[in-house]
Motif scaffolding. Structure first.
Motif, PDB file in Angstrom:
ATOM      1  N   HIS A 219      39.977  21.434 -17.883  1.00  0.00           N
ATOM      2  CA  HIS A 219      39.115  20.307 -17.534  1.00  0.00           C
ATOM      3  C   HIS A 219      39.986  19.160 -17.046  1.00  0.00           C
ATOM      4  CE1 HIS A 219      35.638  22.283 -19.320  1.00  0.00           C
ATOM      5  NE2 HIS A 219      36.401  22.586 -20.359  1.00  0.00           N
ATOM      6  N   VAL A 245      37.582  29.111 -16.581  1.00  0.00           N
ATOM      7  CA  VAL A 245      36.825  27.946 -16.120  1.00  0.00           C
ATOM      8  C   VAL A 245      37.800  26.887 -15.614  1.00  0.00           C
ATOM      9  CG1 VAL A 245      35.301  26.053 -16.811  1.00  0.00           C
ATOM     10  CG2 VAL A 245      34.916  28.361 -17.708  1.00  0.00           C
ATOM     11  N   LYS A 247      37.381  22.957 -13.986  1.00  0.00           N
ATOM     12  CA  LYS A 247      36.472  21.881 -13.587  1.00  0.00           C
ATOM     13  C   LYS A 247      37.285  20.610 -13.356  1.00  0.00           C
ATOM     14  CE  LYS A 247      32.223  21.808 -14.866  1.00  0.00           C
ATOM     15  NZ  LYS A 247      30.930  21.644 -15.561  1.00  0.00           N
ATOM     16  N   SER A 248      37.112  20.029 -12.171  1.00  0.00           N
ATOM     17  CA  SER A 248      37.855  18.822 -11.811  1.00  0.00           C
ATOM     18  C   SER A 248      36.914  17.814 -11.176  1.00  0.00           C
ATOM     19  CB  SER A 248      38.990  19.169 -10.836  1.00  0.00           C
ATOM     20  OG  SER A 248      39.631  18.003 -10.367  1.00  0.00           O
ATOM     21  N   HIS A 274      34.652  24.504 -10.427  1.00  0.00           N
ATOM     22  CA  HIS A 274      33.881  23.372  -9.932  1.00  0.00           C
ATOM     23  C   HIS A 274      34.847  22.242  -9.584  1.00  0.00           C
ATOM     24  CE1 HIS A 274      29.826  24.420 -12.101  1.00  0.00           C
ATOM     25  NE2 HIS A 274      30.371  25.471 -11.510  1.00  0.00           N
ATOM     26  N   SER A 302      31.605  29.113  -7.541  1.00  0.00           N
ATOM     27  CA  SER A 302      32.318  27.877  -7.191  1.00  0.00           C
ATOM     28  C   SER A 302      31.315  26.835  -6.715  1.00  0.00           C
ATOM     29  CB  SER A 302      33.368  28.138  -6.104  1.00  0.00           C
ATOM     30  OG  SER A 302      32.767  28.437  -4.857  1.00  0.00           O
ATOM     31  N   ARG A 303      31.643  25.579  -7.040  1.00  0.00           N
ATOM     32  CA  ARG A 303      30.823  24.450  -6.601  1.00  0.00           C
ATOM     33  C   ARG A 303      31.736  23.353  -6.069  1.00  0.00           C
ATOM     34  NH1 ARG A 303      25.648  23.482  -8.372  1.00  0.00           N
ATOM     35  NH2 ARG A 303      26.093  21.271  -8.647  1.00  0.00           N
ATOM     36  N   GLU A 405      29.173  16.811 -12.901  1.00  0.00           N
ATOM     37  CA  GLU A 405      30.056  17.975 -12.953  1.00  0.00           C
ATOM     38  C   GLU A 405      31.074  17.870 -14.088  1.00  0.00           C
ATOM     39  OE1 GLU A 405      30.050  20.882 -11.203  1.00  0.00           O
ATOM     40  OE2 GLU A 405      28.102  20.195 -10.464  1.00  0.00           O
ATOM     41  N   GLU A 407      32.330  17.967 -17.675  1.00  0.00           N
ATOM     42  CA  GLU A 407      31.832  18.727 -18.822  1.00  0.00           C
ATOM     43  C   GLU A 407      31.476  17.830 -20.003  1.00  0.00           C
ATOM     44  OE1 GLU A 407      31.076  22.552 -20.708  1.00  0.00           O
ATOM     45  OE2 GLU A 407      31.513  22.009 -18.632  1.00  0.00           O
TER      46      GLU A 407
END
Length: 428
Positions: A219, A245, A247-248, A274, A302-303, A405, A407
């Protein structure tokens, strides 16, 4: 050929007088390989396809342009979190301002110390993701970073880290020119949160390479500093294993020129990546998000979610690509880039791309640009909300998809507080 020769001449002039940092054999080899890549590619210029929306001149010129230090400083960020604080001032590690580099389920070391060792796990990562990220798109400023970075942190997460690691970048000198390189390795099942904030320097070149093993979670939440005149280019390279996972999220509210690149490769089945960002620009402000996500495994997601709010001549750029390799079936790739232009002087430039070589996928991209919704503004004003506050509420609503986005709810709230503070200062 003539254009390449000209680029290489300009690159040689930029590198004149620079020398590779001292280090052990593996570090020296990685830096020399990066320098060789850089010389072969040449530093970017406006004619390069991936720089056609953003002038790289001030990022490649020999001397860093002056950048006035933000006079009133920055409001504290992340201070309410129990964290490990690591401070760099104009690219130099500040031991007195930093916490001890000790954490549960995580080891933290300075790159300057690690590079001098003959044997270290970083040997297998330093410069490796950057080198792979040069294909199919050349990223010469990332190669320059690998070659000349003098410091940074090397983080190894062996389990679930109990505290986030907060990298704080402080800007003190008006002509500082900082290059930092971070390496993050997550073992299988590990989890770590990296926080970043601050302007760093008058000119800042930073890279972070992140290797996320099977079942691990990374994260990343970043707030780029408030200095009005700073220039920065950052690179985030990620490699994802099975069921991992990544997420950035990045928030940018100031700066003369900012280019954030993210290059992610999903190599294990059922991985999720993400990457999101929000920027608010006013006046002489140019903000560029360039993202390349490669799906090379089955059933991955992916987002890419980017929102830009611009006014008074500010310019926003987005270049995003999803590449689905043969065999990467059941890929779910989503990309959205949107801008909110608060006047007729602002500009948004976008280049969304999909390249798909598998037939069982669900991929989409979209890009829109527009003004404040007059009906929504009228609705709020009809209920007694002043126009400037109503406009700010609509801005916050617009960027919410990107902020969501993140977390952690607490970190989402921290980013919203920073956004609200920026809007309040602009009203004043």
């Amino acid at each position: 050929m003539a254009a390449l020769a000209k680029k290489q001449e300009a690159t040689a002039a930029r590198l004149d007088g620079l020398s590779l940092p001292a280090g052990g054999q593996w570090a020296a080899e990685a830096r020399e390989a990066a320098l060789s890549r850089l010389k072969e590619m040449g530093l970017p210029d406006r004619r390069d396809e991936y720089w056609k929306f953003t002038r790289p001149d001030t990022l490649t010129q020999a001397e860093a342009p002056e950048a006035a230090v933000f006079e009133t400083g920055e409001a504290p960020l992340f201070d309410d979190f129990d964290r490990i604080k690591i401070v760099f001032v104009d690219g130099v590690f500040d031991a007195e301002a930093s916490d001890d580099l000790v954490g549960e389920a995580v080891t933290i070391e300075r790159l300057a110390d690690v590079a001098s060792k003959d044997i270290h796990w970083a040997k297998e990562l330093y410069g490796q993701l950057e080198a792979k990220g040069q294909t199919p798109v050349e990223r010469p400023l990332a190669a320059m970073n690998t070659a000349f970075a003098t410091d940074g942190v090397v983080i190894h997460a062996t389990g679930k880290a109990t505290k986030p690691i907060n990298l704080i970048y402080r800007h003190k000198e008006t002509t500082s020119d900082a290059i930092l390189h971070h390496v993050v390795k997550l073992d299988a099942g590990a989890e770590v949160t990296i926080l970043e904030n601050g302007p760093a320097a008058a000119r800042f070149n930073k890279s972070m390479e992140v290797d996320v093993a099977d079942g691990a979670a990374f994260h990343h939440v970043r707030a780029q500093g408030l200095d009005h005149e700073r220039r920065a280019v950052t690179h985030l390279f990620g490699r994802l294993g099975t069921e991992s996972v990544f997420k950035s999220f990045t928030l940018t509210v100031n700066g003369r020129l900012t280019r954030n690149e993210a290059v992610l490769e999903l190599t294990g089945d059922d991985a999720m990546a993400h990457v999101a960002g929000a920027c608010l620009g006013d006046g002489d402000f140019h903000h560029d998000d360039t993202v390349f996500v490669t799906h090379d495994a089955v059933n991955c997601e992916s987002r890419q979610v980017f929102k830009k709010v611009l006014r008074n001549g500010a310019v926003g750029t987005f270049q995003g690509k999803i590449l689905v390799q043969p065999g990467a079936q059941k890929t779910d790739g989503y990309q959205i880039s949107q801008s909110l232009l608060l006047d007729e002087d602002a500009q948004f430039l976008a280049k969304p791309e999909l390249e798909i070589y598998a037939d069982d996928v669900a991929c989409s991209h979209g890009s829109t640009s527009g003004a404040i919704d007059e009906d929504a503004l009228f609705y709020l004003r009809a209920r007694g909300v002043p126009k400037d506050i109503a406009t700010d509420l609509l801005v916050l609503s617009f960027v919410a998809e990107a902020v969501d986005e993140i977390e952690s709810e607490e970190l989402r709230d921290a980013m919203l507080v920073r956004l609200e503070g920026w809007l309040e200062r602009r009203r004043g």
